[in-house]
Design an enzyme around this catalytic site. Sequence first.
Site, short mmCIF file in Angstrom:
data_model
loop_
_atom_site.label_atom_id
_atom_site.label_comp_id
_atom_site.label_asym_id
_atom_site.label_seq_id
_atom_site.Cartn_x
_atom_site.Cartn_y
_atom_site.Cartn_z
N ASP A 1 6.26 -4.09 -1.24
CA ASP A 1 5.61 -3.02 -0.47
C ASP A 1 6.61 -1.89 -0.24
OD1 ASP A 1 3.73 -1.66 1.01
OD2 ASP A 1 3.42 -3.25 2.49
N THR B 1 0.85 -1.20 0.00
CA THR B 1 0.00 0.00 0.00
C THR B 1 0.89 1.24 0.00
OG1 THR B 1 -1.84 -1.05 1.14
CG2 THR B 1 -1.61 1.32 1.47
N GLU C 1 -0.36 -5.48 5.96
CA GLU C 1 0.96 -5.52 5.31
C GLU C 1 1.86 -6.54 6.00
OE1 GLU C 1 1.25 -0.96 3.62
OE2 GLU C 1 1.92 -1.36 5.65
N LYS D 1 14.09 7.29 2.36
CA LYS D 1 13.63 6.31 3.35
C LYS D 1 14.74 5.70 4.21
CE LYS D 1 9.42 6.96 1.98
NZ LYS D 1 8.52 6.04 1.35
N THR E 1 4.37 4.48 -3.38
CA THR E 1 5.39 3.72 -4.13
C THR E 1 4.73 2.52 -4.81
OG1 THR E 1 6.90 4.38 -2.35
CG2 THR E 1 7.76 2.84 -3.99
C1 5RP Z 1 1.25 2.04 4.37
C2 5RP Z 1 2.72 1.83 4.36
C3 5RP Z 1 3.47 2.36 3.19
O1 5RP Z 1 4.19 1.33 2.61
C4 5RP Z 1 4.42 3.41 3.71
O2 5RP Z 1 3.65 4.40 4.39
C5 5RP Z 1 5.19 4.05 2.56
O3 5RP Z 1 4.31 4.82 1.78
P1 5RP Z 1 4.77 5.57 0.47
O4 5RP Z 1 5.12 4.53 -0.53
O5 5RP Z 1 3.54 6.39 0.11
O6 5RP Z 1 5.95 6.45 0.83
O7 5RP Z 1 3.31 1.25 5.24
O8 5RP Z 1 0.68 1.56 5.55
#
Ligand code: 5RP
Length: 221
Positions: free
Chosen positions: A85, A32, A107, A125, A35
């Site tokens: 993910d 989710t 997740e 990140k 990304t």
């Molecule tokens: C959602 C998550 C997402 O993987 C995490 O927040 C990263 O999000 P993004 O890809 O929008 O930076 O853990 O619950």
Amino acid sequence: MNASPTADDEKRLAAEAAAELVESGMTVGLGTGSTVAHLLPALARRGLTDLRCVATSVATEDQARSLGIPVEDFDRLQRLDIAIDGTDEVTPDGWLIKGGGGAHLREKIVAAAADRFVVIADSSKPVATFTWPIPLELFAFGLESTLVRLGDAVTLRPDMPPSPDGGLIADYRGPGREDPASLMVRLEGDPGVAAQGLFPPSLVSEIFVARGNDVERLTIG
Ligand code: 5RP
């Protein structure tokens, strides 16, 4: 002169690299976030057949279906070949904080079921030590008593609807993030906590981090 890649460009690059790992006939866990939103079109473009996918959120399920990627309930598959993910933060030894989108319960279940859990990330990140709060999902049953026990360090996330599993999303901002293994045990020790957003390196197979126009691939477990 070409503009330098943005964080969103990096997310797309990492997602496209991970989409190449999926083959026809595989069982696939779809994460989710923004990304993963780049992963789904990359996966659809590959024209793979006989995929069986499970999604970790309604948003991912809707986007996948709109792109022609089949999604089924996660009630019949026992294992997944691969899950892909995003993450909110990742430390050098492969600990993750996830749950910025509040989907960390599903997740984590999907990551734990996968033979290969691949994390995709832009260059913002990786961190030396965690700075994000730790997302929690709290059972609705006994919620007020859980909040009293967890204390001031935990606050419900404002304006966040309950999760698809009926839990309430909260964040932990207290001490202990420098020792995620101990903090994970402590948070999971409270019976009102359905899930917490620290993912140990033992869950993670690889991390794809896009930096500029390159994708760095780190093998963890
Ligand atoms: C959602 C998550 C997402 O993987 C995490 O927040 C990263 O999000 P993004 O890809 O929008 O930076 O853990 O619950």
